[in-house]
Design a protein around this motif. Structure first.
Motif, PDB file in Angstrom:
ATOM      1  N   PHE A 137       0.758  -1.361   0.026  1.00 39.59           N
ATOM      2  CA  PHE A 137       0.130  -0.040  -0.014  1.00 39.59           C
ATOM      3  C   PHE A 137       0.917   1.308  -0.161  1.00 39.59           C
ATOM      4  O   PHE A 137       0.388   2.341  -0.133  1.00 39.59           O
ATOM      5  CB  PHE A 137      -0.817   0.127   1.286  1.00 39.59           C
ATOM      6  CG  PHE A 137      -2.064  -0.839   0.933  1.00 39.59           C
ATOM      7  CD1 PHE A 137      -3.397  -0.351   0.621  1.00 39.59           C
ATOM      8  CD2 PHE A 137      -2.290  -2.263   1.341  1.00 39.59           C
ATOM      9  CE1 PHE A 137      -4.254  -1.210   0.128  1.00 39.59           C
ATOM     10  CE2 PHE A 137      -3.158  -3.163   1.401  1.00 39.59           C
ATOM     11  CZ  PHE A 137      -4.289  -2.626   0.655  1.00 39.59           C
ATOM     12  N   LEU A 162      -0.651   0.129  -4.008  1.00 38.99           N
ATOM     13  CA  LEU A 162      -1.999  -0.270  -3.976  1.00 38.99           C
ATOM     14  C   LEU A 162      -2.893   1.128  -3.636  1.00 38.99           C
ATOM     15  O   LEU A 162      -2.288   1.795  -2.742  1.00 38.99           O
ATOM     16  CB  LEU A 162      -2.652  -1.439  -3.198  1.00 38.99           C
ATOM     17  CG  LEU A 162      -1.954  -2.707  -3.587  1.00 38.99           C
ATOM     18  CD1 LEU A 162      -1.959  -3.783  -2.561  1.00 38.99           C
ATOM     19  CD2 LEU A 162      -2.369  -3.202  -5.001  1.00 38.99           C
ATOM     20  N   THR A 198      -7.516  -1.601  -6.185  1.00 38.92           N
ATOM     21  CA  THR A 198      -7.768  -2.716  -5.494  1.00 38.92           C
ATOM     22  C   THR A 198      -9.000  -3.097  -6.197  1.00 38.92           C
ATOM     23  O   THR A 198      -9.805  -2.650  -6.839  1.00 38.92           O
ATOM     24  CB  THR A 198      -8.124  -2.223  -4.027  1.00 38.92           C
ATOM     25  OG1 THR A 198      -9.398  -1.499  -3.763  1.00 38.92           O
ATOM     26  CG2 THR A 198      -6.643  -1.776  -3.511  1.00 38.92           C
ATOM     27  N   LEU A 261      -3.826  -8.828  -5.123  1.00 41.88           N
ATOM     28  CA  LEU A 261      -5.227  -7.985  -5.146  1.00 41.88           C
ATOM     29  C   LEU A 261      -6.043  -8.899  -4.428  1.00 41.88           C
ATOM     30  O   LEU A 261      -6.799  -8.235  -3.309  1.00 41.88           O
ATOM     31  CB  LEU A 261      -5.789  -7.897  -6.333  1.00 41.88           C
ATOM     32  CG  LEU A 261      -4.995  -6.819  -7.490  1.00 41.88           C
ATOM     33  CD1 LEU A 261      -5.720  -6.590  -8.644  1.00 41.88           C
ATOM     34  CD2 LEU A 261      -5.044  -5.321  -6.864  1.00 41.88           C
ATOM     35  N   ALA A 264      -4.988  -8.187  -0.590  1.00 41.41           N
ATOM     36  CA  ALA A 264      -5.211  -6.797  -0.077  1.00 41.41           C
ATOM     37  C   ALA A 264      -6.636  -6.686   0.049  1.00 41.41           C
ATOM     38  O   ALA A 264      -7.264  -5.899   0.883  1.00 41.41           O
ATOM     39  CB  ALA A 264      -4.829  -6.165  -1.122  1.00 41.41           C
ATOM     40  N   ASP A 265      -7.715  -7.602  -0.441  1.00 44.77           N
ATOM     41  CA  ASP A 265      -9.012  -7.574  -0.375  1.00 44.77           C
ATOM     42  C   ASP A 265      -9.343  -8.143   1.037  1.00 44.77           C
ATOM     43  O   ASP A 265     -10.757  -8.060   1.175  1.00 44.77           O
ATOM     44  CB  ASP A 265      -9.736  -8.352  -1.469  1.00 44.77           C
ATOM     45  CG  ASP A 265     -11.294  -7.903  -1.790  1.00 44.77           C
ATOM     46  OD1 ASP A 265     -11.586  -6.607  -1.771  1.00 44.77           O
ATOM     47  OD2 ASP A 265     -11.865  -8.864  -2.010  1.00 44.77           O
TER      48      ASP A 265
END
Length: 536
Positions: A137, A162, A198, A261, A264-265
């Motif tokens: 991030f 991100l 994202t 991704l 990160a979700d």
């Protein structure tokens, strides 16, 4: 202060103080009719959307100055005579001279459609060819638990970040850290920054929205040398990539983009960084120009000599997004909710102080600010170019209350970080208005309005958003999706004008308590935004 302006200020102050006498003491009245009259004018077609530097904006600024003058406020700008209400803000304008170019690993992409690469306010021609490093991030605040650059060498390279912050990050802290990513990258020696959406972002909006905005004019306020101010001038190129070029960045990497991704979700997901293999090259050319606009600033003098250098600042942005001549039908973005309602609040709060007959102990500055829609630029200029000899001790900002329903709660951004939260709670209690947590943390609202530029300068600040109670969730989210930054944001909306008067009253009570408190607002000891504990 020039003698002529000083004389004018003394005359205005004397007239204003005459209004504050025991004989005229009265409970301030907030009416739906007065609130509506301001919105009807400021959001009328005559003002052509109040774009920064436009004729319509200048008419709006004159309207606010005349309202301040009629109430007997003291001019607090930089000029003399009628110009005393204004602080001139010089700008550098930037527009893409042609389409940028983008290649990744030797493969070219359509940089006008598959990337969002805006113009530069700092240089007319830029090319950056370099390796890239994925840094999660891209957050660099180890003391707060964010250490995305640990073990990574990004000197002279692009950093790939991100968008946003990890799920579960407190909304105000996450929004602040997100706004600092270019600065973090610069301080680590990077020369460019590439942002990837994202999965949550991809669901919220299409990439075409970003690509379109990148082709629009950008502005930055000009420093004395004529160059635009930038938080991270060492970052030469910034871009956001669509899926295909983003996937190309991760070719041959130890993890795929899809894998990153997906992590990160997840709640609290924080993908760690690693070097990427393809070389990235971006070129852009910009046409630079000049523009000027104004902040409109008035003052209500305080009554306590011991507090004469402690100012309370009330703000509302006056600008909107102007017109779109290429659009069929209605071409004017009137900006009724965004932010004629906030300026109406500013004027009516000023009226309440004057007509109450009770002098505030601290002096109060009231500022209608320019270029909020361009990046909070008028606020930033005022924060870095104060117009008073003392210090601003607290800020209350009025921005886009959604007044399509009788709100019963508010979200007070910034209230949890300072003693301003106590003033908000007492004002809410007096009016039967509850305080609620941020229901839209993904929007990053804390950093998207003018108060944030004063937070960055170490000043406790608060900004109220009408809450989701009493059907507000449906009305607020519907406004954002249907009317926000659209021509339909006009006085023709079914605006609850009584709710506008109530919004002005709660903000008046907050400002009054700050102005009359025995001590100035202070950051809480554990606040992330306490100056000693955060990057500036």
């Amino acid at each position: 202060m020039p003698i002529r302006r000083l004389a004018l200020a003394m005359t205005s102050a004397a007239a204003l103080m005459a209004a504050f006498t025991p004989a005229s003491a009265a409970e301030p009245e907030f009416t739906a009719e007065r609130f509506r009259s301001h919105v009807d004018f400021l959001a009328s077609d005559l003002l052509e959307g109040r774009d920064t530097g436009s004729r319509g904006y200048d008419i709006a600024a004159s309207y606010v100055a005349n309202q301040f003058a009629g109430l007997g406020l003291v001019p607090a700008g930089e000029g003399t005579g009628a110009a005393g209400w204004y602080q001139n803000v010089p700008f550098v304008t930037a527009l893409r001279a042609d389409a940028p170019t983008l290649s990744i690993g030797g493969v070219s992409f359509d940089a006008a459609k598959q990337a969002a690469i805006g113009p530069s306010t700092l240089a007319e021609a830029q090319t950056l060819t370099a390796q890239a490093v994925f840094v999660g991030f891209g957050l660099d605040a180890p003391a707060a638990g964010f250490d995305d650059y640990r073990g990574l060498d990004v000197r002279g390279k692009y950093v790939v970040v991100l968008a946003g912050s990890p799920k579960g990050t407190p909304s105000e802290i996450g929004a602040h850290l997100n706004s600092m990513k270019a600065r973090f990258a610069q301080d680590r020696g990077a020369r460019g920054i590439i942002t990837l959406r994202t999965l949550a972002d991809q669901k919220r909006y299409g990439f075409d929205v970003l690509a379109h905005r990148a082709g629009e004019k950008s502005i930055g306020w000009a420093q004395p040398d004529g160059k635009a101010f930038a938080l991270a001038p060492g970052i030469e190129i910034a871009a956001t990539l669509d899926t295909a070029p983003a996937e190309a960045l991760f070719a041959g990497a130890r993890r795929t983009l899809a894998d990153v991704l997906a992590e990160a979700d997840k709640q609290g997901g924080r993908p760690r960084g690693f070097a990427l293999k393809p070389e990235v090259s971006i070129t852009r050319r910009t046409s630079l120009g000049k523009l000027s606009s104004t902040n409109v600033i008035g003052m209500i003098p305080g009554s306590d000599p011991a507090l004469a250098n402690e100012y309370v600042l009330l703000t509302a942005h006056l600008d909107h997004v102007g017109t779109d001549p290429a659009r069929k039908g209605d071409q004017i973005f009137n900006g009724a909710m965004d932010n004629a309602t906030g300026v109406a609040t500013l004027i009516e709060v000023a009226r309440a102080f004057v007509t109450s007959g009770v002098k505030p102990r601290r002096p109060i500055l009231l500022a209608a600010l320019t270029a909020e829609e361009k990046g909070l630029l008028g606020a930033e200029y005022l924060a870095k170019h104060p117009v008073v000899p003392g210090k601003v001790v607290g800020v209350v900002n009025f921005d886009m209350p959604v007044l399509l329903y009788d709100f019963t709660d508010v979200i007070a951004f910034g209230a949890n970080h300072s003693t301003l939260g106590d003033a908000v709670a007492r004002a809410g209690s007096a009016l039967g208005i509850a305080l609620s947590p941020d229901p839209l943390p993904q929007e990053g609202l804390f950093t998207r309005s003018d108060h944030y530029k004063f937070v960055r300068e170490g000043i406790p600040s608060v900004f109220l958003m009408t809450g989701f109670g009493n059907g507000g969730d449906k009305q607020f989210t519907s406004f954002l999706s249907t009317h926000y930054h659209k021509v339909s944001d006009s006085p023709a909306l079914p605006i609850d004008w009584a709710a506008g008067a109530k919004f002005a009253k709660i903000n008046y009570l907050i400002a009054k308590e700050i102005a009359d408190a025995p001590t100035a607002p202070a950051w809480k000891a554990d606040s992330f935004f306490k100056p000693a504990g955060t990057a500036r």
